[in-house]
Design an enzyme around this catalytic site. Structure first.
Site, PDB file in Angstrom:
ATOM      1  N   LYS A 118      -7.705   1.616  -2.802  1.00 60.65           N
ATOM      2  CA  LYS A 118      -7.338   1.193  -1.451  1.00 60.65           C
ATOM      3  C   LYS A 118      -7.430   2.348  -0.466  1.00 60.65           C
ATOM      4  CE  LYS A 118      -5.525  -1.107   2.013  1.00 60.65           C
ATOM      5  NZ  LYS A 118      -4.205  -1.754   2.036  1.00 60.65           N
ATOM      6  N   LYS A 143      -0.903   5.029   8.571  1.00 61.41           N
ATOM      7  CA  LYS A 143      -0.172   5.126   7.298  1.00 61.41           C
ATOM      8  C   LYS A 143      -1.146   5.310   6.132  1.00 61.41           C
ATOM      9  CE  LYS A 143       2.013   2.192   3.907  1.00 61.41           C
ATOM     10  NZ  LYS A 143       2.381   0.813   3.546  1.00 61.41           N
ATOM     11  N   THR A 180       0.866  -1.178   0.000  1.00 63.83           N
ATOM     12  CA  THR A 180       0.000   0.000   0.000  1.00 63.83           C
ATOM     13  C   THR A 180       0.901   1.226   0.000  1.00 63.83           C
ATOM     14  OG1 THR A 180      -1.778  -1.127   1.182  1.00 63.83           O
ATOM     15  CG2 THR A 180      -1.769   1.278   1.253  1.00 63.83           C
TER      16      THR A 180
END
Length: 312
Positions: free
Chosen positions: A173, A248, A98
């Protein structure tokens, strides 16, 4: 199917290790590398063949899968550490990390410039999904690359979605996880408010889980112990999806929000709250543990408007 091909898997941590093991169980020959020796040892116990370096993996592979902490690591591996140069022409690179959308596009450009094929394919489902091979993959790249990757993704997960061109998987995402982060904060605030108003956790859950407040953060990852026995709240918030990972992802979403000029005020605030939580008591907790932070801050005093003109 791609059975019989050699798969290089680089990054064998909490997510990558189980994913590589799933590929082994599906009948693939998997070469693996990780900078952490114990991760490499655990993968070897699951049938992965350890390699001396990432480049050594790629040199023998038909497909290279990476699962790394950040875009900086992916780009360094691709460009400075010789991964692309080591691979045979036409190798399919699938990055499941990611990372920032811009970094995903740079990685795709670097791979194609070196004569390879590329797909960004970040995942949703956490460690539990990786271990059970029930992950969801969000893929960005050409339809041909997605078609080539699908059998591998199916071995590691339950669903894969082609979201568009390079970087589109990362875009999906971070948008998804912005929804998740905001909804977990909302559910947690509702439980703390319910406590202050005399509601039991079970009563609030029984209502909200079958009413308009229903969401994954409530019915699967409920932030209070009791109503959902399998949620991390019943295991002292031992991570399924760790708070630092949520911080994050929300940080990546905040970067995209600012770059795109979107007025995503809840997304930006969620990023702030999770950054503070992950930097403190939540460093080793599931992201649902933010309910404890909300409860503690509530005990310190009533909420006050933080910006001029907020509230009434």
């Amino acid at each position: 199917m791609v059975n019989g091909k050699v798969i290089a898997f680089i990054g064998l941590g909490h997510m990558g290790g189980p994913m590589a093991a799933s590929l082994v169980r599906a009948g693939h020959r998997v070469l693996g590398y990780d900078v952490v020796p114990r991760s490499l040892d655990a993968a070897a116990a699951a049938g992965v063949t350890p390699a001396a370096s990432a480049a050594a993996c790629a040199a023998e592979a038909d497909v290279v899968v990476t699962m790394l902490p950040s875009g900086r690591h992916v780009l360094a591996l691709y460009r400075e550490e010789g991964l692309l140069d080591a691979a045979r022409p036409g190798t399919l690179f699938i990055d499941c990390s990611t990372i920032d959308v811009a970094d995903a596009r740079l990685a795709h450009e670097a791979a194609t410039a070196a004569g390879h094929r590329a797909l960004d394919a970040p995942v949703s489902g956490g460690v539990v999904g990786a271990e059970a091979a029930t992950l969801t993959f969000m893929a960005g790249g050409s339809p041909d690359e997605f078609t080539a990757a699908e059998p591998l993704l199916a071995a590691m997960g339950r669903k894969s979605v082609h979201c568009g061109g390079p970087g589109a998987g990362q875009a999906a995402k971070i948008c998804n996880n912005m929804i998740l982060g905001i909804s977990m904060i909302a559910v947690s605030e509702a439980f703390v408010l319910g406590e202050s108003l005399g509601l039991t956790h079970q009563a609030l859950y029984d209502v909200a889980s079958t009413a308009s407040g229903q969401c994954w953060a409530l019915t699967v990852n409920c932030p209070v112990p009791g109503p959902v026995p399998t949620s991390p709240a019943n295991r002292d918030y031992r991570p399924g999806f760790a708070a630092p990972l949520m911080a994050k992802d929300l940080g990546l979403a905040a970067n995209a929000v600012r770059s795109a000029g979107v007025r995503a005020e809840l997304g930006l605030r969620a990023a702030e709250l999770y950054q503070a939580f992950a930097s403190g008591d939540g460093a080793d907790q599931d992201f649902s543990g933010i309910v404890e932070s909300i409860r503690q801050r509530s005990a310190d005093g009533p909420a006050r408007p933080e910006r001029e003109g907020a509230g009434s």
